[in-house]
Design a protein around this motif. Structure first.
Motif, PDB file in Angstrom:
ATOM      1  N   TYR A  79      37.572  48.550  41.097  1.00  0.00           N
ATOM      2  CA  TYR A  79      37.181  47.944  39.826  1.00  0.00           C
ATOM      3  C   TYR A  79      35.879  47.177  40.029  1.00  0.00           C
ATOM      4  O   TYR A  79      35.745  46.404  40.982  1.00  0.00           O
ATOM      5  CB  TYR A  79      38.258  46.974  39.325  1.00  0.00           C
ATOM      6  N   GLU A  81      32.590  45.026  37.795  1.00  0.00           N
ATOM      7  CA  GLU A  81      31.943  44.554  36.577  1.00  0.00           C
ATOM      8  C   GLU A  81      30.766  43.676  36.959  1.00  0.00           C
ATOM      9  O   GLU A  81      30.709  43.130  38.065  1.00  0.00           O
ATOM     10  CB  GLU A  81      32.912  43.811  35.666  1.00  0.00           C
ATOM     11  N   MET A 142      29.069  51.829  36.681  1.00  0.00           N
ATOM     12  CA  MET A 142      29.410  50.919  35.578  1.00  0.00           C
ATOM     13  C   MET A 142      28.727  51.395  34.297  1.00  0.00           C
ATOM     14  O   MET A 142      27.647  50.940  33.916  1.00  0.00           O
ATOM     15  CB  MET A 142      29.001  49.484  35.932  1.00  0.00           C
ATOM     16  N   LEU A 146      32.507  45.949  28.672  1.00  0.00           N
ATOM     17  CA  LEU A 146      33.737  45.155  28.674  1.00  0.00           C
ATOM     18  C   LEU A 146      33.613  43.989  27.698  1.00  0.00           C
ATOM     19  O   LEU A 146      32.610  43.278  27.694  1.00  0.00           O
ATOM     20  CB  LEU A 146      33.985  44.598  30.080  1.00  0.00           C
ATOM     21  N   THR A 174      31.044  47.357  32.987  1.00  0.00           N
ATOM     22  CA  THR A 174      32.193  47.616  33.848  1.00  0.00           C
ATOM     23  C   THR A 174      32.263  49.106  34.179  1.00  0.00           C
ATOM     24  O   THR A 174      31.564  49.925  33.566  1.00  0.00           O
ATOM     25  CB  THR A 174      33.504  47.152  33.189  1.00  0.00           C
ATOM     26  N   HIS A 182      42.104  47.440  33.878  1.00  0.00           N
ATOM     27  CA  HIS A 182      41.571  46.138  34.299  1.00  0.00           C
ATOM     28  C   HIS A 182      42.588  45.435  35.197  1.00  0.00           C
ATOM     29  O   HIS A 182      43.797  45.464  34.926  1.00  0.00           O
ATOM     30  CB  HIS A 182      41.266  45.261  33.081  1.00  0.00           C
TER      31      HIS A 182
END
Length: 205
Positions: A79, A81, A142, A146, A174, A182
């Motif tokens: 993940y 961001e 990305m 978000l 993100t 998430h």
């Protein structure tokens, strides 16, 4: 700005079925790896897992690592961001042999090349929403935008210990395709997170 990111610590539940396995169990909130005792996992936890996060804020990096018994419903994941001031990466890695998670925790390198996607960029403390004409140019994988709001900030700074969180909201880049990917999505059910939305970015003509 983007103080909620400290909350991206590993709020993950694991369920599975299968054989027992021995895994290293340890954690650190200030380092890139940890070492600890070997634990024989419960029969329904069939993998050893390592979870590592790196948070870079204003050029200063902090790292956290957790190693534990995990279930096979939690797949490997990355993940990411990014805002103008903060980048965060949370990576979960599984392995299937005894003590296989004793190896140093790794992070997959990110790509910094602009990908042609832009997102609205904003942060508002003590607010459930934020909007701005300002945009951020996204990089690497990305390629989504978000929006997140909820009790995720502490006076605009990183929340620690038992200090009460206050509501804030943010928008930036993100890499996840849907809100349920998430790391803090489970907190929507508890009411801690009010909203997580993933949307398409603004593409250059």
């Amino acid at each position: 700005m983007n103080a909620f990111l400290t909350g991206v610590i590993f709020l993950i539940a694991f369920t599975a079925t299968g054989k027992s396995i021995d895994c290293v169990s340890c954690s650190t909130t200030n380092g890139t790896d940890c070492s600890g005792d070997v634990t024989t996992c419960a029969d329904d936890l069939t993998f050893c897992q390592t979870a590592r996060t790196e948070l870079k804020k204003d050029g200063v990096a902090s790292n956290q690592v957790y190693k534990y018994c995990g279930g096979d419903e939690q797949s490997n994941s990355i993940y990411r961001e990014e805002s103008f001031t903060t980048f965060v990466q949370v990576e979960i890695q599984n392995c299937e042999t005894d003590k296989c998670n004793e190896e140093p925790a790794q992070l997959t390198p990110r790509a910094n090349t602009p990908n042609g996607v832009k997102c609205m960029h904003c942060f508002e403390n003590y607010s459930e929403d934020c909007n701005s004409e300002e945009t951020i140019e996204c990089t690497g994988d990305m390629n989504k935008c978000l929006f997140m709001s909820g009790n995720i900030c502490n006076n605009g700074e990183l929340g620690v210990d038992d200090t009460a969180f206050n509501v804030c909201a943010l928008r930036h880049c993100t890499n996840i395709a849907s809100a349920d990917l998430h790391p803090r999505y489970d907190e929507v059910d508890t009411g801690n997170i009010q909203k997580i939305e993933i949307s398409e970015g603004i593409k250059d003509a």
